[in-house]
Motif scaffolding. Structure first.
Motif, PDB file in Angstrom:
ATOM      1  N   VAL A  12      16.490  -4.860  -5.815  1.00  0.00           N
ATOM      2  CA  VAL A  12      16.110  -4.574  -7.209  1.00  0.00           C
ATOM      3  C   VAL A  12      14.603  -4.560  -7.457  1.00  0.00           C
ATOM      4  N   LEU A  13      13.832  -5.268  -6.635  1.00  0.00           N
ATOM      5  CA  LEU A  13      12.407  -5.429  -6.965  1.00  0.00           C
ATOM      6  C   LEU A  13      11.531  -4.267  -6.498  1.00  0.00           C
ATOM      7  N   GLY A  14      12.086  -3.387  -5.658  1.00  0.00           N
ATOM      8  CA  GLY A  14      11.352  -2.178  -5.292  1.00  0.00           C
ATOM      9  C   GLY A  14       9.989  -2.422  -4.691  1.00  0.00           C
ATOM     10  N   THR A  15       9.860  -3.466  -3.866  1.00  0.00           N
ATOM     11  CA  THR A  15       8.635  -3.793  -3.098  1.00  0.00           C
ATOM     12  C   THR A  15       7.508  -4.389  -3.942  1.00  0.00           C
ATOM     13  N   ALA A  16       7.841  -4.983  -5.084  1.00  0.00           N
ATOM     14  CA  ALA A  16       6.800  -5.537  -5.972  1.00  0.00           C
ATOM     15  C   ALA A  16       5.903  -6.542  -5.252  1.00  0.00           C
ATOM     16  N   ARG A  17       6.518  -7.388  -4.427  1.00  0.00           N
ATOM     17  CA  ARG A  17       5.709  -8.431  -3.751  1.00  0.00           C
ATOM     18  C   ARG A  17       4.830  -7.820  -2.666  1.00  0.00           C
ATOM     19  N   ALA A  18       5.378  -6.861  -1.909  1.00  0.00           N
ATOM     20  CA  ALA A  18       4.582  -6.204  -0.860  1.00  0.00           C
ATOM     21  C   ALA A  18       3.392  -5.468  -1.482  1.00  0.00           C
ATOM     22  N   ILE A  71       3.750  -6.366   3.424  1.00  0.00           N
ATOM     23  CA  ILE A  71       3.883  -5.014   4.002  1.00  0.00           C
ATOM     24  C   ILE A  71       4.265  -5.142   5.480  1.00  0.00           C
ATOM     25  N   PRO A  72       4.950  -4.148   6.037  1.00  0.00           N
ATOM     26  CA  PRO A  72       5.303  -4.203   7.455  1.00  0.00           C
ATOM     27  C   PRO A  72       4.046  -4.264   8.333  1.00  0.00           C
ATOM     28  N   ALA A  73       4.143  -4.994   9.437  1.00  0.00           N
ATOM     29  CA  ALA A  73       3.022  -5.137  10.383  1.00  0.00           C
ATOM     30  C   ALA A  73       2.552  -3.770  10.874  1.00  0.00           C
ATOM     31  N   PHE A  74       3.501  -2.874  11.008  1.00  0.00           N
ATOM     32  CA  PHE A  74       3.245  -1.496  11.421  1.00  0.00           C
ATOM     33  C   PHE A  74       2.173  -0.830  10.533  1.00  0.00           C
ATOM     34  N   LEU A  75       2.298  -1.028   9.224  1.00  0.00           N
ATOM     35  CA  LEU A  75       1.336  -0.445   8.287  1.00  0.00           C
ATOM     36  C   LEU A  75       0.023  -1.218   8.309  1.00  0.00           C
ATOM     37  N   LYS A  76       0.123  -2.533   8.415  1.00  0.00           N
ATOM     38  CA  LYS A  76      -1.093  -3.368   8.460  1.00  0.00           C
ATOM     39  C   LYS A  76      -1.919  -3.006   9.687  1.00  0.00           C
ATOM     40  N   ASN A  77      -1.250  -2.688  10.779  1.00  0.00           N
ATOM     41  CA  ASN A  77      -1.951  -2.295  12.000  1.00  0.00           C
ATOM     42  C   ASN A  77      -2.813  -1.054  11.757  1.00  0.00           C
ATOM     43  N   GLY A  87       5.117   3.271   5.562  1.00  0.00           N
ATOM     44  CA  GLY A  87       5.143   1.938   6.165  1.00  0.00           C
ATOM     45  C   GLY A  87       6.364   1.613   7.000  1.00  0.00           C
ATOM     46  N   SER A  88       7.167   2.625   7.329  1.00  0.00           N
ATOM     47  CA  SER A  88       8.366   2.357   8.147  1.00  0.00           C
ATOM     48  C   SER A  88       8.420   3.356   9.287  1.00  0.00           C
ATOM     49  N   ASN A  89       8.762   2.863  10.481  1.00  0.00           N
ATOM     50  CA  ASN A  89       8.827   3.761  11.643  1.00  0.00           C
ATOM     51  C   ASN A  89      10.256   4.063  12.073  1.00  0.00           C
ATOM     52  N   ARG A  90      11.250   3.630  11.269  1.00  0.00           N
ATOM     53  CA  ARG A  90      12.621   3.891  11.729  1.00  0.00           C
ATOM     54  C   ARG A  90      13.046   5.302  11.305  1.00  0.00           C
ATOM     55  N   LYS A  91      13.959   5.870  12.108  1.00  0.00           N
ATOM     56  CA  LYS A  91      14.349   7.273  11.919  1.00  0.00           C
ATOM     57  C   LYS A  91      14.887   7.554  10.519  1.00  0.00           C
ATOM     58  N   THR A  95       5.741   2.683   1.079  1.00  0.00           N
ATOM     59  CA  THR A  95       6.074   1.586   1.992  1.00  0.00           C
ATOM     60  C   THR A  95       7.269   0.742   1.552  1.00  0.00           C
ATOM     61  N   PRO A  96       7.986   0.236   2.534  1.00  0.00           N
ATOM     62  CA  PRO A  96       8.989  -0.788   2.224  1.00  0.00           C
ATOM     63  C   PRO A  96       8.326  -2.162   2.135  1.00  0.00           C
ATOM     64  N   GLU A  97       9.123  -3.156   1.815  1.00  0.00           N
ATOM     65  CA  GLU A  97       8.658  -4.557   1.846  1.00  0.00           C
ATOM     66  C   GLU A  97       9.351  -5.245   3.010  1.00  0.00           C
ATOM     67  N   TYR A  98       8.558  -5.939   3.828  1.00  0.00           N
ATOM     68  CA  TYR A  98       9.127  -6.759   4.904  1.00  0.00           C
ATOM     69  C   TYR A  98       8.735  -8.207   4.636  1.00  0.00           C
ATOM     70  N   ASN A  99       9.713  -9.048   4.453  1.00  0.00           N
ATOM     71  CA  ASN A  99       9.457 -10.484   4.275  1.00  0.00           C
ATOM     72  C   ASN A  99       8.350 -10.758   3.261  1.00  0.00           C
TER      73      ASN A  99
END
Ligand SMILES: Cc1cc2nc3c(=O)[nH]c(=O)nc-3n(C[C@H](O)[C@H](O)[C@H](O)COP(=O)(O)O)c2cc1C
Length: 180
Positions: free
Chosen positions: A112-118, A80-86, A8-12, A73-77
């Motif tokens: 600490v939450l390790g993407t629980a909400r995403a 899930i990141p829009a990148f993955l949703k796309n 879920g992340s496109n950064r290097k 995947t990471p958690e964004y806000n």
């Protein structure tokens, strides 16, 4: 057994990408694991779904041919990141390549939450009618403080986390066999 991986992340320097590569190497004798280049997918547009760009067809074919799909995947806000949703939106239309597909979710973050909400959102999305994936029940992988658990080469070096992921992967592979 073929496992397709969606990161879920496109950064290097993505920590989740490093984790996905680590898993690809560690479980290479268990399954043929391929990280799909979803960063190449254009933004989903319903006007194009019946005649999509070649890359969409290629990646959807890989998903369709896989025995399972692993999300890392990471958690964004808090989602899930829009990148993955796309990518998921492309997969949800015309030939619904995630329908009935056994899916496992891994998420990591420096927090600490390790993407629980995403992951709560992701499970909800994967359960929608256009997607209808089968998510591995009874197992959740939230990796917090991941930057302290990966070394400079991108290898996981935190023994409890290594053992935990080993167990969940074993559960996942056994469950895929049962769902066939
Ligand atoms: C746009 C954006 C939103 C973020 N939102 C959250 C969040 O809601 N929860 C969280 O734990 N971390 C959040 N983070 C921090 C990410 O967990 C951190 O940047 C992580 O390293 C991203 O994953 P990656 O290394 O695989 O790219 C956010 C980061 C960005 C860039």
């Amino acid at each position: 057994m073929k496992i397709a991986v969606l990161v879920g992340s496109n950064r290097k320097e993505s920590l989740n990408k490093k984790l996905a590569v680590y898993m690809q190497n560690r479980y290479q004798k268990t399954a043929e694991i391929e990280i799909l280049p979803i960063e190449k997918l254009p933004m989903y547009n319903q006007d194009d779904e019946l005649t999509p760009p070649e890359i969409v067809t290629e990646i959807k074919k890989k998903v369709a041919e896989s025995d399972g799909v692993l999300f890392v995947t990471p958690e964004y806000n808090h989602s899930i990141p829009a990148f993955l949703k796309n990518a998921i939106d492309w997969f949800s239309r015309v030939d619904k390549v995630l329908a009935g597909k056994p899916v496992m979710i891994v998420g990591s973050s420096p927090g600490v939450l390790g993407t629980a909400r995403a992951q709560m959102h992701l499970r909800q999305i994967l359960n929608s009618p256009g997607i209808s994936a089968l998510t591995l029940p009874g197992n959740e992988v939230f990796i917090g403080a991941v930057h302290e658990k990966l070394n400079e080469s991108g290898n996981l070096v935190h023994e409890p986390t290594i053992q935990f992921i080993d167990t969940v992967i074993e559960n996942y592979i056994n469950w895929i066999k049962k769902t066939k």
